[in-house]
Design a protein around this motif. Structure first.
Motif, PDB file in Angstrom:
ATOM      1  N   LEU A  17       0.837  -1.188   0.000  1.00  0.00           N
ATOM      2  CA  LEU A  17       0.000   0.000   0.000  1.00  0.00           C
ATOM      3  C   LEU A  17       0.878   1.246   0.000  1.00  0.00           C
ATOM      4  CD1 LEU A  17      -2.589  -1.082   2.741  1.00  0.00           C
ATOM      5  CD2 LEU A  17      -2.794  -1.338   0.254  1.00  0.00           C
ATOM      6  N   HIS A  19       0.756   5.433  -0.081  1.00  0.00           N
ATOM      7  CA  HIS A  19      -0.099   6.592   0.215  1.00  0.00           C
ATOM      8  C   HIS A  19       0.208   7.783  -0.680  1.00  0.00           C
ATOM      9  CE1 HIS A  19       3.235   8.840   1.990  1.00  0.00           C
ATOM     10  NE2 HIS A  19       3.658   7.668   2.438  1.00  0.00           N
ATOM     11  N   TRP A  28      -4.137   4.021   5.668  1.00  0.00           N
ATOM     12  CA  TRP A  28      -4.759   2.743   5.286  1.00  0.00           C
ATOM     13  C   TRP A  28      -5.334   2.008   6.483  1.00  0.00           C
ATOM     14  CZ3 TRP A  28      -5.222   2.785   0.270  1.00  0.00           C
ATOM     15  CH2 TRP A  28      -4.238   3.366  -0.533  1.00  0.00           C
ATOM     16  N   GLY A  44       2.593  -1.537   4.313  1.00  0.00           N
ATOM     17  CA  GLY A  44       2.365  -0.134   4.008  1.00  0.00           C
ATOM     18  C   GLY A  44       3.654   0.648   4.167  1.00  0.00           C
TER      19      GLY A  44
END
Length: 230
Positions: A17, A19, A28, A44
């Motif tokens: 993930l 951002h 997230w 992330g």
């Protein structure tokens, strides 16, 4: 630069993930646990200049290169939002995920890049009232996260936007099977470009009524838009 990361879950499949500007992995907070429940090990990142990652030279190349240096090769799924979608598109051939999802991607700013840079820099001192006013559909926890991530963000990243968007960042084609999920209102991708993305081979879906941070405006609608991709 190796980036700071946060992990959720212990599944054999990997989801990454990425951002957008002013944010970090905390954005997230609802998406990552759901993916972990579906059997992913979710990673992330904090992009350079964001969260707990290092500072340094900012721009399209470094943001993409850091992803390749930090993340495992060939993840099952890669999701990028806004600036993170731009970085993912530049790194996707080297990262080689099985599937890529671009959430309201910041691929084209063109002549708006200078004003966007100033706008983002001003947000370094934003108040809770302003954030709540801009984002009436957010949960209070998302407002808390936004304030925390802005506090940890280096506003100098905004100065890199004019050079970053001096050229088009819209991919000519999807390197891997790719979904573009667009906001239903105020999307960074204009309606006229939706058909062009489809022609280039992307699948395009919208989340009606959601703004740019669509997974916080309408979490259920966003996850529905990912059906068949996660």
């Amino acid at each position: 630069m190796r980036l700071h990361t946060r992990e959720w879950g212990t599944g054999e499949r990997i989801a990454v993930l990425i951002h957008g500007i002013m944010s970090d992995h905390r954005t997230w907070r609802r998406v990552a646990p759901v993916l972990a429940e579906r059997g992913y090990r979710v990673i992330g990142v904090d992009l350079r200049g964001h969260g707990a990652s290092g500072r340094g030279e900012y721009g399209a190349g470094p943001w993409a290169d850091d992803l390749v240096e930090t993340l495992p090769d060939r993840p099952e799924l890669a999701i990028g939002h806004s600036l993170g979608a731009m970085a993912l598109a530049l790194a996707v051939e080297r990262l080689a995920p099985k599937r890529a999802v671009y959430c309201d991607p910041a691929w084209e700013l063109g002549g708006h890049a200078v004003s966007a840079a100033a706008h983002f820099a001003d947000f370094k001192h934003v108040t809770r009232t302003v954030i709540r006013g801009f984002n009436p559909r957010w949960e209070e926890a998302d407002v808390d996260v936004e304030l925390a991530t802005i506090a940890d963000w280096d506003a100098a990243t905004a100065r890199a936007l004019p050079d970053t968007y001096a050229v088009s960042r819209t991919p000519a084609r999807p390197v891997v099977p790719s979904l573009v999920v667009l906001a239903g209102a105020d999307s960074l991708v204009p309606p006229a470009m939706e058909g062009e993305l489809t022609r280039r081979g992307f699948e395009v879906r919208r989340v009606p009524g959601a703004g740019h941070t669509l997974y916080r405006d309408d979490f259920e609608g966003f996850m529905t838009a990912l059906d068949g991709w996660v």
